[in-house]
Design an enzyme around this catalytic site. Structure first.
Site, PDB file in Angstrom:
ATOM      1  N   THR A 133       0.846  -1.195   0.000  1.00  0.00           N
ATOM      2  CA  THR A 133       0.000   0.000   0.000  1.00  0.00           C
ATOM      3  C   THR A 133       0.882   1.246   0.000  1.00  0.00           C
ATOM      4  OG1 THR A 133      -1.471   1.437   1.275  1.00  0.00           O
ATOM      5  CG2 THR A 133      -0.350  -0.233   2.524  1.00  0.00           C
ATOM      6  N   ASP A 168      -0.052   3.772   1.310  1.00  0.00           N
ATOM      7  CA  ASP A 168      -0.384   4.459   2.575  1.00  0.00           C
ATOM      8  C   ASP A 168       0.546   4.084   3.738  1.00  0.00           C
ATOM      9  OD1 ASP A 168      -2.472   5.513   1.152  1.00  0.00           O
ATOM     10  OD2 ASP A 168      -4.038   4.343   2.121  1.00  0.00           O
ATOM     11  N   GLY A 173      -4.055   9.029   1.729  1.00  0.00           N
ATOM     12  CA  GLY A 173      -3.901   8.655   3.136  1.00  0.00           C
ATOM     13  C   GLY A 173      -5.272   8.708   3.752  1.00  0.00           C
ATOM     14  N   ARG A 174      -5.960   7.600   3.599  1.00  0.00           N
ATOM     15  CA  ARG A 174      -7.350   7.526   4.022  1.00  0.00           C
ATOM     16  C   ARG A 174      -7.474   7.600   5.551  1.00  0.00           C
ATOM     17  NH1 ARG A 174     -11.282   4.306   1.025  1.00  0.00           N
ATOM     18  NH2 ARG A 174      -9.657   2.971   0.189  1.00  0.00           N
ATOM     19  N   VAL A 205      -1.853  10.071  -9.330  1.00  0.00           N
ATOM     20  CA  VAL A 205      -0.481  10.191  -9.840  1.00  0.00           C
ATOM     21  C   VAL A 205       0.501   9.607  -8.801  1.00  0.00           C
ATOM     22  CG1 VAL A 205       0.241  12.500  -8.997  1.00  0.00           C
ATOM     23  CG2 VAL A 205       0.795  11.827 -11.309  1.00  0.00           C
ATOM     24  N   ARG A 254       0.175   6.939  -7.269  1.00  0.00           N
ATOM     25  CA  ARG A 254       0.190   5.470  -7.319  1.00  0.00           C
ATOM     26  C   ARG A 254       0.701   4.931  -8.638  1.00  0.00           C
ATOM     27  NH1 ARG A 254      -5.552   3.876  -5.095  1.00  0.00           N
ATOM     28  NH2 ARG A 254      -5.802   3.056  -7.181  1.00  0.00           N
TER      29      ARG A 254
HETATM   30  O1  F6P Z   1      -5.486   2.511  -0.099  1.00  0.00           O
HETATM   31  C1  F6P Z   1      -4.707   3.167  -1.017  1.00  0.00           C
HETATM   32  C2  F6P Z   1      -5.387   4.376  -1.543  1.00  0.00           C
HETATM   33  O2  F6P Z   1      -4.491   4.908  -2.461  1.00  0.00           O
HETATM   34  C3  F6P Z   1      -5.866   5.394  -0.494  1.00  0.00           C
HETATM   35  O3  F6P Z   1      -4.857   6.260  -0.058  1.00  0.00           O
HETATM   36  C4  F6P Z   1      -6.968   6.108  -1.228  1.00  0.00           C
HETATM   37  O4  F6P Z   1      -7.928   6.639  -0.346  1.00  0.00           O
HETATM   38  C5  F6P Z   1      -7.579   5.036  -2.051  1.00  0.00           C
HETATM   39  O5  F6P Z   1      -6.576   4.064  -2.265  1.00  0.00           O
HETATM   40  C6  F6P Z   1      -8.121   5.519  -3.376  1.00  0.00           C
HETATM   41  O6  F6P Z   1      -8.711   4.446  -3.998  1.00  0.00           O
HETATM   42  P1  F6P Z   1      -9.361   4.348  -5.446  1.00  0.00           P
HETATM   43  O7  F6P Z   1      -8.361   3.671  -6.299  1.00  0.00           O
HETATM   44  O8  F6P Z   1     -10.563   3.513  -5.235  1.00  0.00           O
HETATM   45  O9  F6P Z   1      -9.651   5.732  -5.912  1.00  0.00           O
END
Ligand code: F6P
Length: 344
Positions: free
Chosen positions: A125, A127, A170-171, A274, A276
């Site tokens: 992750t 995060d 960062g949920r 971006v 990720r």
């Molecule tokens: O859990 C990883 C994460 O990148 C979180 O930080 C974020 O809230 C979420 O995924 C966003 O997810 P999605 O891909 O569903 O928009």
């Protein structure tokens, strides 16, 4: 000879392909076969798989995303799906599954393990909020991307004498905001672990102006919350299969308040996905490779129900239960170091 299934679940992150490659190549050393399960747990329910040999993983080490695809499917939400999953494991002759995921995907892995299916987890992750491991792979890449963005925003904020609010992912935890904020020299960092008071934030920003500074950078986690707001800023109230809503928008709320109270032109940048995407850093490639190899070693030992973890400089097995039972929140000692530089 064994047959190892591999799946990637939840939000994607740089380094997933490096783990897949490591699992396949290490399994080959034992002359085991590997099978890719498509789109996370969904692939096991639908029976959607793909062969994985050395040739399939050739050249994927530096590639972002996941060659297997991913989803936020919760395999045990519907009773019927749990049944299909077991049937497909038997149908494909899978002896053990390497599950690469974060809290939701590994939480499901623990339940699947308890159903008697041999699983080993790999902590993924951006995060960095999984317990039992010092770092998850993907996090280093994310903070490198955010740090570069902060550097770039600094020069434009400085030229225009503006405040720039940078919203990062960062949920539940503020690891990205804290570490990238520290690396980028942020003037304020707002994280979910520390509900904030906008008056106090503006007071500190004003101190900076009183000290002769004419611009500021405020980094905020998407899950940060003002003390007097009883719900998080969301993009939609629709929940995914694990019960999460899509967060976003806190940056805009804060920027509006700052501009109103301080009378300083304020802009917002939401970095979003971006953070990720794209190629993993060298650190993440190495960590992901070590995790992948260690996961296969655990299977060799028959040590199931575990997650491979980084502790110090060693890769060790930890109980999946430990990894998913509670989130790893930001170390406040680290946050206090970043805080020394606020208002200066
Ligand atoms: O859990 C990883 C994460 O990148 C979180 O930080 C974020 O809230 C979420 O995924 C966003 O997810 P999605 O891909 O569903 O928009």
């Amino acid at each position: 000879m064994k047959k190892i299934g591999v799946l990637t679940g939840g939000g994607d992150c740089p380094g997933l392909n490096a783990v897949i490659r490591a699992v396949v190549k290490k399994s080959n050393k034992y002359r085991w076969a590997t099978i890719g399960i498509k789109n996370g747990w969904k692939g096991l329910i639908d029976g959607d798989t793909t062969p994985l040999s050395n040739h399939h993983v050739s050249g994927i080490l530096p590639k972002g995303g996941t060659i297997l695809g991913t989803s936020r499917t919760n395999p045990l939400k519907e009773k019927e799906d749990g049944k299909k999953l077991t049937e497909n494991i038997n149908k494909f002759g899978i002896d053990a599954i390497v599950v690469i995921g974060g809290e939701d995907t590994l939480g499901a892995a623990l339940k699947v393990h308890k159903m008697g299916i041999p699983v080993v987890g790999v902590p993924k992750t951006i995060d960095n909020d999984l317990s039992g491991t010092d770092f998850t792979f993907g996090f280093d890449t994310a903070i490198s991307i955010v740090t570069e963005a902060i550097d770039r925003l600094h020069t434009t904020a400085e030229s225009h004498h503006r405040i720039i609010v940078v919203e990062v992912m960062g949920r539940h935890t503020g690891w990205i905001a804290t570490m990238a904020g520290m690396a980028g020299g942020a003037d304020e960092i707002l994280i979910p672990e520390k509900p904030f008071d906008i008056n106090v934030i503006c007071k500190k920003l004003k101190e900076r102006y009183d000290n002769g500074k004419t611009f500021s950078i405020v980094v905020v986690s998407e899950g940060a919350k003002p003390r007097d707001m009883n719900k998080l800023a969301t993009l939609t109230e629709q929940k995914d299969e694990f019960g999460h809503v899509r967060l976003g928008g806190i940056g805009n709320i804060i920027a509006k308040e700052i501009e109103k109270r301080m009378g300083v032109e304020t802009r917002v940048t939401i970095l979003g996905h971006v953070q990720r995407g794209g190629t993993p850093t060298a650190y993440d490639r190495i960590l992901a490779t070590r995790f992948g190899v260690a996961a296969v070693e655990l299977i060799k030992e028959g040590n199931y129900g575990k997650m491979v973890a980084l502790q110090g400089n060693k890769i060790v097995p930890v109980e999946l239960e430990t990894a998913v039972s509670k989130l790893k929140t930001v170390d406040m000692k680290l946050y206090e170091i970043a805080e020394i530089f606020f208002g200066k």
